[in-house]
Scaffold this motif. Structure first.
Motif, short mmCIF file in Angstrom:
data_model
loop_
_atom_site.label_atom_id
_atom_site.label_comp_id
_atom_site.label_asym_id
_atom_site.label_seq_id
_atom_site.Cartn_x
_atom_site.Cartn_y
_atom_site.Cartn_z
N LEU A 49 4.98 -5.91 17.84
CA LEU A 49 5.62 -7.15 17.41
C LEU A 49 7.13 -7.19 17.66
O LEU A 49 7.72 -8.27 17.73
N ARG A 50 7.76 -6.03 17.73
CA ARG A 50 9.22 -5.93 17.93
C ARG A 50 9.99 -6.83 16.97
O ARG A 50 10.72 -7.75 17.40
N PRO A 51 9.85 -6.64 15.67
CA PRO A 51 10.56 -7.50 14.71
C PRO A 51 12.06 -7.25 14.74
O PRO A 51 12.53 -6.19 15.18
N SER A 52 12.82 -8.21 14.23
CA SER A 52 14.28 -8.09 14.16
C SER A 52 14.69 -7.09 13.08
O SER A 52 15.70 -6.40 13.21
N VAL A 53 13.91 -7.06 11.97
CA VAL A 53 14.27 -6.24 10.81
C VAL A 53 13.04 -5.45 10.37
O VAL A 53 11.92 -5.97 10.38
N LEU A 54 13.28 -4.20 9.97
CA LEU A 54 12.23 -3.35 9.42
C LEU A 54 12.58 -2.96 7.99
O LEU A 54 13.66 -2.42 7.74
N PHE A 55 11.68 -3.23 7.06
CA PHE A 55 11.82 -2.74 5.69
C PHE A 55 10.84 -1.57 5.55
O PHE A 55 9.62 -1.78 5.60
N LEU A 56 11.36 -0.36 5.40
CA LEU A 56 10.54 0.84 5.47
C LEU A 56 10.58 1.64 4.17
O LEU A 56 11.65 2.11 3.76
N ASP A 57 9.41 1.80 3.56
CA ASP A 57 9.30 2.73 2.45
C ASP A 57 9.53 4.14 3.00
O ASP A 57 9.04 4.48 4.08
N ILE A 58 10.28 4.96 2.26
CA ILE A 58 10.56 6.31 2.74
C ILE A 58 9.30 7.17 2.75
O ILE A 58 8.99 7.82 3.73
N GLU A 59 8.57 7.18 1.63
CA GLU A 59 7.38 8.03 1.53
C GLU A 59 6.12 7.19 1.74
O GLU A 59 5.76 6.39 0.88
N MET A 60 5.48 7.38 2.90
CA MET A 60 4.23 6.68 3.20
C MET A 60 3.24 7.66 3.79
O MET A 60 3.64 8.67 4.38
N PRO A 61 1.94 7.38 3.68
CA PRO A 61 0.95 8.22 4.36
C PRO A 61 1.11 8.13 5.87
O PRO A 61 1.62 7.14 6.40
N GLY A 62 0.69 9.15 6.57
CA GLY A 62 0.71 9.13 8.04
C GLY A 62 2.05 9.55 8.60
O GLY A 62 2.21 10.64 9.11
N LEU A 63 3.03 8.67 8.51
CA LEU A 63 4.40 8.95 8.93
C LEU A 63 5.34 8.47 7.84
O LEU A 63 5.07 7.46 7.19
#
Length: 250
Positions: A49-63
């Protein structure tokens, strides 16, 4: 001007919804184009999707959010969502990284949104240097490669190592074989041997690494050479004598 888009990656459903609601209220022009509940899905959606903004939880499953951010930096504006203490937040501040703290605070979200609006027309900064200085997870020398970017035709796909049946050297590249597809990467078998979990991937030939969970059976051909039959592929893999000892107990 192209639309401003965002991706939310948060493994807690209520907080994910709360983040979306806050963004809709504070930034109506922002279009939330995707949501992910784990880091691997977040990276897949980001690449698609190549979004303009990413809101990322620090601790997530997988990565972790930090691992996703390392792939996305310089391609999207990044905001971390964190429950970390003040010591960890100081590391974010030192690296000039945007963050919001759990539980969400609307005033803090408003500040973050205003900062994003002020720089959204500029190219996203490359935080590679800052990421190198921040270690948000305890040191774990036992961590191994968990996913790869591989070329299938003109497309780059994200493949988790659990999906891979085997890796095989192919001239200048390495062939990555999954149950339903083949792809190419630039990593050598030697590099992969060092980076993959040896309990999951066995070297059976100087040019081949096999996922032990993909092995259906082991047999000998007319010349007495070991061959592996895989669960999800029709081809049989040769085992060189140097690695035959791996299968003596099977």
């Amino acid at each position: 001007m192209s639309p401003i888009t965002a991706l939310i990656a948060e493994d807690e459903p209520l907080l994910q919804a709360e983040l979306a609601d806050a963004l809709h209220a504070l930034w109506p022009e922002l279009s939330i184009v995707g949501r992910a509940a784990d880091g691997i899905e977040a990276l897949r959606l980001f690449l698609a999707l190549r979004p303009s903004v990413l809101f990322l939880d620090i601790e997530m499953p997988g990565l972790s959010g930090l691992e996703v951010a390392k792939q996305a930096t310089a391609h999207a504006h990044i905001v971390f969502v964190t429950a970390y203490d003040q010591y960890a937040l100081a590391a974010f501040d030192q690296g000039a990284l945007d963050y919001v703290v759990k539980p969400l605070s609307i005033p803090r979200m408003s500040t973050t949104v205003q900062r994003l609006k002020a720089r959204i027309t500029e190219p996203p900064p490359d935080h590679t240097g800052a990421f190198a200085q921040i270690d948000l997870r305890p040191a774990d020398p036992g961590r191994y490669l968990r996913w790869i970017n591989a070329s299938i035709g003109g497309t780059v796909n994200l493949i988790t190592v659990q999906e891979v049946c085997y890796f095989q050297a192919d001239t200048k590249y390495t062939l990555v074989v999954t149950p339903n597809a083949k792809a190419l990467i630039r990593k050598s078998i030697r590099e992969l041997t060092d980076e993959l979990d040896p309990n999951l991937f066995w070297k059976i030939h100087r040019s081949t690494l096999v996922n032990v969970n993909s092995i259906a059976s082991v047999s000998r051909d007319d010349r007495g050479h070991l061959r592996l039959q895989l669960k999800y592929r029709s081809e049989r893999l040769a085992v060189s004598e140097s690695y035959a000892h791996l299968f003596r107990q099977m």
